[in-house]
Write a protein that holds these residues in place. Structure first.
Motif, short mmCIF file in Angstrom:
data_model
loop_
_atom_site.label_atom_id
_atom_site.label_comp_id
_atom_site.label_asym_id
_atom_site.label_seq_id
_atom_site.Cartn_x
_atom_site.Cartn_y
_atom_site.Cartn_z
N TYR A 199 0.83 -1.20 0.00
CA TYR A 199 0.00 0.00 0.00
C TYR A 199 0.86 1.25 0.00
CZ TYR A 199 -3.90 -3.06 1.22
OH TYR A 199 -4.84 -4.04 1.21
N VAL A 200 0.43 2.26 -0.74
CA VAL A 200 1.13 3.54 -0.80
C VAL A 200 0.12 4.66 -0.59
CG1 VAL A 200 2.55 5.08 -2.21
CG2 VAL A 200 2.84 2.61 -2.40
N THR A 201 0.44 5.58 0.26
CA THR A 201 -0.40 6.75 0.47
C THR A 201 0.02 7.83 -0.50
OG1 THR A 201 -0.62 6.21 2.81
CG2 THR A 201 -1.20 8.44 2.15
N ARG A 202 -0.96 8.39 -1.21
CA ARG A 202 -0.67 9.38 -2.24
C ARG A 202 -0.92 10.79 -1.71
NH1 ARG A 202 -4.98 6.56 -5.98
NH2 ARG A 202 -5.95 6.80 -3.94
N ILE A 203 0.09 11.61 -1.79
CA ILE A 203 0.02 13.00 -1.32
C ILE A 203 0.24 13.92 -2.52
CG2 ILE A 203 1.00 14.75 0.21
CD1 ILE A 203 -0.20 12.49 1.78
N VAL A 204 -0.63 14.90 -2.69
CA VAL A 204 -0.45 15.94 -3.70
C VAL A 204 -0.32 17.28 -2.99
CG1 VAL A 204 -1.47 17.19 -5.65
CG2 VAL A 204 -1.65 14.71 -5.53
N ILE A 205 0.74 17.98 -3.29
CA ILE A 205 1.02 19.28 -2.68
C ILE A 205 0.94 20.34 -3.77
CG2 ILE A 205 2.75 20.68 -1.48
CD1 ILE A 205 3.85 17.98 -0.36
N ILE A 206 0.05 21.32 -3.58
CA ILE A 206 -0.09 22.40 -4.55
C ILE A 206 0.64 23.61 -4.02
CG2 ILE A 206 -1.70 23.81 -5.88
CD1 ILE A 206 -3.83 21.72 -5.42
N GLY A 207 1.77 23.93 -4.63
CA GLY A 207 2.60 25.05 -4.18
C GLY A 207 3.94 24.56 -3.67
N GLY A 208 5.02 25.15 -4.18
CA GLY A 208 6.36 24.65 -3.85
C GLY A 208 7.16 25.57 -2.96
N GLY A 209 6.50 26.45 -2.20
CA GLY A 209 7.21 27.30 -1.25
C GLY A 209 7.65 26.52 -0.02
N PRO A 210 8.09 27.20 1.03
CA PRO A 210 8.58 26.51 2.23
C PRO A 210 7.57 25.52 2.82
CG PRO A 210 9.17 28.82 2.33
CD PRO A 210 8.28 28.67 1.14
N GLY A 211 6.29 25.89 2.83
CA GLY A 211 5.28 24.97 3.34
C GLY A 211 5.15 23.74 2.48
N GLY A 212 5.26 23.91 1.15
CA GLY A 212 5.11 22.80 0.23
C GLY A 212 6.31 21.88 0.17
N TYR A 213 7.51 22.45 -0.02
CA TYR A 213 8.66 21.57 -0.20
C TYR A 213 9.08 20.89 1.10
CZ TYR A 213 12.12 25.19 1.30
OH TYR A 213 12.86 26.11 2.00
N GLU A 214 8.89 21.55 2.24
CA GLU A 214 9.20 20.89 3.50
C GLU A 214 8.23 19.74 3.76
OE1 GLU A 214 11.53 21.05 5.71
OE2 GLU A 214 12.68 22.79 5.05
N ALA A 215 6.96 19.94 3.42
CA ALA A 215 5.98 18.87 3.55
C ALA A 215 6.33 17.71 2.62
CB ALA A 215 4.58 19.41 3.22
N ALA A 216 6.79 18.03 1.43
CA ALA A 216 7.15 16.97 0.48
C ALA A 216 8.29 16.12 1.02
CB ALA A 216 7.54 17.61 -0.86
N LEU A 217 9.29 16.76 1.61
CA LEU A 217 10.42 16.01 2.15
C LEU A 217 9.97 15.08 3.27
CD1 LEU A 217 13.10 18.87 2.25
CD2 LEU A 217 13.06 16.90 0.70
N VAL A 218 9.11 15.58 4.17
CA VAL A 218 8.62 14.76 5.27
C VAL A 218 7.80 13.58 4.75
CG1 VAL A 218 7.02 14.71 7.23
CG2 VAL A 218 8.68 16.56 7.03
N ALA A 219 6.86 13.87 3.86
CA ALA A 219 5.98 12.82 3.34
C ALA A 219 6.77 11.75 2.60
CB ALA A 219 4.93 13.43 2.43
N ALA A 220 7.75 12.17 1.81
CA ALA A 220 8.57 11.20 1.08
C ALA A 220 9.38 10.34 2.04
CB ALA A 220 9.49 11.92 0.11
N GLN A 221 9.92 10.97 3.08
CA GLN A 221 10.69 10.22 4.07
C GLN A 221 9.82 9.22 4.82
OE1 GLN A 221 12.32 13.41 6.35
NE2 GLN A 221 13.92 13.89 4.85
#
Length: 537
Positions: free
Chosen positions: A58-80
């Protein structure tokens, strides 16, 4: 305890269904619906992501709209944490913070800071300048500036930072998709959301997500009768296109952005007029700090116009005329409009998807970044919580920790440290003087001018102070203000004290370097402690 990097979360922890993989192909998992509350869902189906059931995972799918500090930091956490992450961004990762706001402005200010430091102290420090320095009765410009070269450096560093962020996000395993994203309708029965991404060429791609994070930031607010033209009337994203230093700059707005640019351009050599609709500059900051900064501005030759509301700005040939509400007209070669920001929340299908917006257009969120729509989170300037890159990043991280079931502490704004990058800088953390004056908290206060600090005397520093707030009984530190060069660095020990409930005695007993500006922090703590010991209330 937070999970280690690379830990794969259980699908049921996410509170939504996952995706099954069979031989590398994506197929829908058996649908099931749960409220998005974070943490494990009792009785939810599925295995841990890292445990195989045949060839299924199973994989949880996350979509982040916006690549500012809120977006890219969330992306790093979710990927980790093992999620499948897609970041939708139209300008470049880092967002406005990196490309047009925080990074560029502080790079410009770095040049201004060097000039101010030299101009204000070289004579006292005994430095002889053997050149064609103007007559003593004129304002000495010991050094000059090539604004075109400065701005090219600004853009180069901003772009490099954006590329570094993109490399980090893609290296973590996230996909970066260039385009504009919008939510499509309400939550599906299986708990998923649809995000439609429109590319620059008009083509569209639809993504399915178990959770969506909105981190689209904001853009400069414009007055109806003062529209920027990018040449003479500017907003803060356009100033980096200038090749020549404005001879006479009118800055409309005395908040953080207006004050920072006014101070920077004055240091670079412009004649600056700062138009403030309030009684003083920086109306939202510590009043003692604002008084110090305004005094410095005026002493250095800035024309600070308090209680003067700008009504319009228009270009007249190579000049700009700014008309005030009382009918007065001021003129300059350029005008910078710094009258706030507007959230980027329009045209994204948010309300249709159940996301509640405030009257200002900001997205309502709770302290773990949830919006009113299940499975939709928001972070950064689009929420209007606190317009700081550090807060946006924390909101994004909190959102992912919460949705993916990791341990998370709700956002606590009373531990946030912030800084105004003027000269001197103004750094704050925790409860404020306004909170104390309004009776929101009972606190004792001590303020110590930097003039008493030996290191400040050696460096020719005349302006600034350290102020600390502590509880009367326990002596726990609850807030502080530092006005000084590099106050953004000096505030950290006070931030640690606020965050960890340290007492003024503990700060006072810690060693500091002698001589150092940080010694004033320890001295203020000692005074707060000894005054209590002496019986002062």
């Amino acid at each position: 305890m937070r999970s280690a990097a690379g830990h794969q979360p259980r699908v049921e922890v996410a509170g939504v269904r996952g995706v099954e993989r069979h031989g590398g192909e994506r197929t829908a998992a058996a649908p099931w619906t749960t409220p998005v509350t974070g943490g494990p869902r009792p009785g939810a189906p599925g295995r841990s992501h890292g445990q195989a059931c045949g060839t299924m995972e199973y994989v949880t799918r996350i979509v982040i709209i916006g690549g500012g500090p809120g977006g890219y930091e969330a992306a790093l956490v979710a990927a980790q944490l093992g999620a499948e992450v897609t970041v939708v961004d139209c300008d470049g990762l880092g967002g406005a913070s990196v490309l047009t706001d925080c990074v560029p402005s502080k790079t410009l200010i770095a040049t201004a800071e060097v000039m101010t430091t030299f101009d204000s102290s070289y004579e006292e420090l005994g430095i002889i300048v053997a050149d064609d320095t103007p007559h003593v009765e004129q304002a000495a410009r010991v050094v000059g500036v090539d604004l075109g070269k400065v701005n090219r450096r600004v853009k180069r560093l901003a772009l490099a930072q954006s590329h570094d962020i993109t490399a980090s996000v893609t290296r973590a395993g996230a996909r970066v998709l260039r385009g504009r994203g919008r939510l499509e309708g309400m939550q599906a029965l299986d708990g998923s959301r649809k995000v439609v991404v429109q590319a620059a060429d008009g083509t569209e791609e639809t993504l399915t997500a178990d959770a969506v994070l909105i981190a689209t930031g904001g853009h400069p607010r414009e007055l109806a009768d003062a529209r920027p033209d990018g040449e003479r009337i500017l907003n803060w994203t356009q100033v980096y296109d200038l090749d020549e230093l404005p001879e006479e700059l009118i800055v409309v707005g005395s908040g953080v952005t207006g004050a920072e640019f006014a101070g920077a351009y004055q240091a670079l050599g412009s004649k600056v007029t700062l138009v403030s609709s309030r009684d003083r500059v920086l109306p939202g900051e510590d009043p003692d700090a604002a008084v110090v900064l305004e005094d410095v501005f005026r002493r250095r030759g800035m024309n600070v116009m308090a209680r003067s509301r700008a009504q319009s700005a228009k270009r007249v040939g190579d000049r700009v005329e700014v008309t005030l509400a009382d009918g007065r007209v001021i003129t300059g070669s350029h005008c910078l409009m710094a009258v706030g920001a507007v959230p980027n929340s329009a045209g994204m299908g948010l309300e249709e998807a159940g996301v509640r917006l405030r009257e200002s257009g900001h997205i309502w969120t709770d302290r773990v970044s949830r919006t009113s729509a299940p499975g939709v989170y928001a972070a950064g300037d689009v929420t209007g919580v606190f317009a700081l890159a550090s807060v946006a990043a924390m909101q994004g991280r909190i959102a992912m920790y919460h949705f993916l079931g990791d341990a998370v502490a709700p956002l606590n704004l009373k531990t946030v440290s912030s800084n105004v990058f003027t000269d001197p800088e103004i750094a704050t953390v925790g409860y404020t003087q306004a909170d104390v004056d309004a009776g929101k908290i009972d606190a004792r206060v001590v303020k110590l001018p930097l003039l008493r600090n030996p290191r400040a005397k050696m460096q020719g520093i005349r302006d600034g102070f350290v102020k600390i707030f502590c509880r009367p009984g326990t002596e726990i530190v609850v807030g502080g203000v530092v006005v000084a060069p590099r106050a953004s660095e000096l505030i950290h020990p006070i931030s640690l004290a606020v965050d960890n409930n340290l007492t003024v005695e503990q700060i006072a007993n810690a060693f500091t370097v002698y001589p150092s500006l940080s010694g004033s922090i320890a001295e203020v703590a000692r005074q707060l402690h000894t005054r209590k010991m002496g019986g002062e209330a």
